[in-house]
Design a protein around this motif. Sequence first.
Motif, PDB file in Angstrom:
ATOM      1  N   LEU A 134       0.833  -1.211   0.000  1.00 15.03           N
ATOM      2  CA  LEU A 134       0.000   0.000   0.000  1.00 15.03           C
ATOM      3  C   LEU A 134       0.864   1.257   0.000  1.00 15.03           C
ATOM      4  CD1 LEU A 134      -2.619  -1.052   2.741  1.00 15.03           C
ATOM      5  CD2 LEU A 134      -2.897  -1.171   0.255  1.00 15.03           C
ATOM      6  N   ASN A 135       1.975   1.205   0.741  1.00 16.43           N
ATOM      7  CA  ASN A 135       2.848   2.365   0.879  1.00 16.43           C
ATOM      8  C   ASN A 135       4.307   1.914   0.798  1.00 16.43           C
ATOM      9  OD1 ASN A 135       4.254   4.656   1.576  1.00 16.43           O
ATOM     10  ND2 ASN A 135       3.266   4.953   3.570  1.00 16.43           N
ATOM     11  N   PRO A 136       4.871   1.857  -0.409  1.00 12.70           N
ATOM     12  CA  PRO A 136       6.254   1.378  -0.590  1.00 12.70           C
ATOM     13  C   PRO A 136       7.300   2.229   0.119  1.00 12.70           C
ATOM     14  CG  PRO A 136       5.065   1.436  -2.679  1.00 12.70           C
ATOM     15  CD  PRO A 136       4.221   2.177  -1.691  1.00 12.70           C
ATOM     16  N   LYS A 137       6.941   3.451   0.503  1.00 17.12           N
ATOM     17  CA  LYS A 137       7.898   4.331   1.180  1.00 17.12           C
ATOM     18  C   LYS A 137       7.907   4.135   2.694  1.00 17.12           C
ATOM     19  CE  LYS A 137       7.951   8.092  -2.225  1.00 17.12           C
ATOM     20  NZ  LYS A 137       7.799   9.557  -2.404  1.00 17.12           N
ATOM     21  N   LEU A 138       7.067   3.235   3.190  1.00 18.23           N
ATOM     22  CA  LEU A 138       6.924   3.056   4.637  1.00 18.23           C
ATOM     23  C   LEU A 138       8.167   2.409   5.243  1.00 18.23           C
ATOM     24  CD1 LEU A 138       4.785   3.373   6.940  1.00 18.23           C
ATOM     25  CD2 LEU A 138       4.177   0.971   6.519  1.00 18.23           C
ATOM     26  N   VAL A 139       8.669   3.001   6.329  1.00 17.67           N
ATOM     27  CA  VAL A 139       9.725   2.392   7.139  1.00 17.67           C
ATOM     28  C   VAL A 139       9.030   1.691   8.299  1.00 17.67           C
ATOM     29  CG1 VAL A 139      11.659   2.841   8.692  1.00 17.67           C
ATOM     30  CG2 VAL A 139      11.503   4.044   6.495  1.00 17.67           C
ATOM     31  N   TYR A 140       9.187   0.384   8.368  1.00 17.37           N
ATOM     32  CA  TYR A 140       8.408  -0.450   9.288  1.00 17.37           C
ATOM     33  C   TYR A 140       9.374  -1.099  10.275  1.00 17.37           C
ATOM     34  CZ  TYR A 140       4.715  -3.975  10.408  1.00 17.37           C
ATOM     35  OH  TYR A 140       3.763  -4.769  11.012  1.00 17.37           O
ATOM     36  N   CYS A 141       9.212  -0.822  11.577  1.00 17.64           N
ATOM     37  CA  CYS A 141      10.104  -1.337  12.615  1.00 17.64           C
ATOM     38  C   CYS A 141       9.362  -2.294  13.535  1.00 17.64           C
ATOM     39  CB  CYS A 141      10.698  -0.188  13.423  1.00 17.64           C
ATOM     40  SG  CYS A 141      11.813  -0.710  14.744  1.00 17.64           S
ATOM     41  N   SER A 142       9.795  -3.553  13.565  1.00 17.81           N
ATOM     42  CA  SER A 142       9.229  -4.562  14.466  1.00 17.81           C
ATOM     43  C   SER A 142      10.189  -4.797  15.619  1.00 17.81           C
ATOM     44  CB  SER A 142       9.014  -5.881  13.724  1.00 17.81           C
ATOM     45  OG  SER A 142       7.985  -5.778  12.765  1.00 17.81           O
ATOM     46  N   ILE A 143       9.671  -4.675  16.842  1.00 13.43           N
ATOM     47  CA  ILE A 143      10.472  -4.909  18.040  1.00 13.43           C
ATOM     48  C   ILE A 143       9.927  -6.149  18.750  1.00 13.43           C
ATOM     49  CG2 ILE A 143      11.145  -3.995  20.295  1.00 13.43           C
ATOM     50  CD1 ILE A 143      10.857  -1.173  19.097  1.00 13.43           C
ATOM     51  N   ALA A 195      16.153   1.584  18.036  1.00 13.84           N
ATOM     52  CA  ALA A 195      15.043   1.738  17.088  1.00 13.84           C
ATOM     53  C   ALA A 195      15.058   3.131  16.469  1.00 13.84           C
ATOM     54  CB  ALA A 195      13.708   1.478  17.784  1.00 13.84           C
ATOM     55  N   VAL A 196      15.275   4.142  17.289  1.00  9.73           N
ATOM     56  CA  VAL A 196      15.317   5.521  16.771  1.00  9.73           C
ATOM     57  C   VAL A 196      16.422   5.665  15.731  1.00  9.73           C
ATOM     58  CG1 VAL A 196      15.786   7.932  17.363  1.00  9.73           C
ATOM     59  CG2 VAL A 196      14.322   6.560  18.843  1.00  9.73           C
ATOM     60  N   SER A 197      17.627   5.180  16.054  1.00  6.34           N
ATOM     61  CA  SER A 197      18.733   5.348  15.108  1.00  6.34           C
ATOM     62  C   SER A 197      18.502   4.546  13.838  1.00  6.34           C
ATOM     63  CB  SER A 197      20.065   4.954  15.760  1.00  6.34           C
ATOM     64  OG  SER A 197      20.047   3.609  16.202  1.00  6.34           O
ATOM     65  N   GLY A 198      17.946   3.329  13.983  1.00  2.17           N
ATOM     66  CA  GLY A 198      17.656   2.518  12.797  1.00  2.17           C
ATOM     67  C   GLY A 198      16.592   3.150  11.920  1.00  2.17           C
ATOM     68  N   GLN A 213      11.782   0.443   4.067  1.00  6.52           N
ATOM     69  CA  GLN A 213      12.325  -0.886   4.344  1.00  6.52           C
ATOM     70  C   GLN A 213      11.866  -1.383   5.697  1.00  6.52           C
ATOM     71  OE1 GLN A 213      16.672  -1.147   5.241  1.00  6.52           O
ATOM     72  NE2 GLN A 213      16.699   1.052   4.717  1.00  6.52           N
ATOM     73  N   TYR A 214      12.201  -2.652   5.961  1.00  2.27           N
ATOM     74  CA  TYR A 214      11.780  -3.326   7.185  1.00  2.27           C
ATOM     75  C   TYR A 214      12.947  -3.393   8.164  1.00  2.27           C
ATOM     76  CZ  TYR A 214       9.889  -7.015  10.210  1.00  2.27           C
ATOM     77  OH  TYR A 214       9.426  -7.746  11.282  1.00  2.27           O
ATOM     78  N   ILE A 215      12.671  -3.098   9.428  1.00  3.87           N
ATOM     79  CA  ILE A 215      13.680  -3.159  10.488  1.00  3.87           C
ATOM     80  C   ILE A 215      13.262  -4.238  11.484  1.00  3.87           C
ATOM     81  CG2 ILE A 215      14.799  -1.917  12.372  1.00  3.87           C
ATOM     82  CD1 ILE A 215      14.181   0.688  10.790  1.00  3.87           C
TER      83      ILE A 215
END
Length: 415
Positions: A134-143, A195-198, A213-215
């Motif tokens: 839906l949003n290829p520009k999304l930066v997605y962070c999973s913790i 997480a913030v720095s990534g 990208q995915y983190i």
Amino acid sequence: MSGPLEGLTVLDLSRVLAGPWATQVLADFGAKVWKVERPKKGDDTRHWGESLKNIRQKQGCLESEYIESEYGDDISAYYLCANRGKQSLTVDITNESGQNIIKQLALKADIFVENFKVGNLAKYGLDYPSLSKLNPKLVYCSITGFGQTGEYANQAGYDAMIQASAGLMSVTGEKDGEPQKVGVAVSDLMTGMYAVSGILAAIYHRDKTGKGQYIDLALFDTQVGWLANQSMDYLMTGEIPIKQGTVHPSIVPYQTVESANGKFMLAVGNDSQFKKCMEVLGLNKLATDEKFRTNNVRIKNHDELIELMTQVLKSNSSEYWVKKLSKEKIPCGSINNIKQVFEHPQIKARNTKISIKHPNLGDIPQVANPIKFSDTPIQYEKAAPILGEDSESILKNELDYTHLEIEELKRLGII
């Protein structure tokens, strides 16, 4: 004046501490943060400790027009420490209509942060593969506790167990005592900072390439990562680090020392500081003694040196020695409790304690972000939100929901 991250929007589905700490930093820096919480219950930490409503009522500090939120109004000091600057939206993500709300918000977001168990959001269509379409520009962070891969991936992870399993407790505590956890949830907090720095690195990359990208970030990896010199000593020598109380394994004297009325911390970081320290203590000969002249030999003769120093230090109070040593620029300090910390002159000088207006609790104290920007100073304008405080405004102003649609979502318990 706007913050350095003004214009970025964060969709925050995290709760407890690691994720919320990260998104609070992003909010401090000027990003817009939509915090998604469970209807009626909210973030778990809202209920950790006595309700501040009761505490402020006893103090006579509640606002006269107290807002009895239809979404629930529990709030705790724990919740306040990690959620300022955010907008609270309650959404039932197990419902298709709730999932659609998240997907619509993801279209408008730059950053998505979550800390659900591995695979949980995929069944709702809210995982990275789904939302990135839906949003290829999304930066997605999973913790998560142990990351998205490996045999422990599906195991839940909380700070205390991570401190234990990732080695921190094994090097924390007195030499002959039991392993101890640190008094603050440092594994969570450091994961939040990573997480913030990534996230910001991924945003920089996106700005160059147009692609999000995915983190994949794990508490366990983080804790192992910042064992720092302890882990590197083991990897290089094969010797397992042990608990040493306040004693530094590689620098001497660098520990708490005894005085006439208690203890204080002495942190002599190099040989020139050691020489000055010995001069202050009247032990000048030790500075040139072959057993103590350099740090490497002081490590070997640690116990003898500390015994000689203690004989002198016990002649006067901690306050006396801290003042005298500090005058010579030798790093040392009192062992302060939290009350004493907030009475320290640097708290006032650095504006470390601030106050923010809360709609129900009145003016509430907060600890400021330690970063001081010269051109974009942090603006503390919004306290941690009441549960669902911004649900209607977000749905109406960001997603163009009508009043009737919002009321129906409330009736169905979706928001």
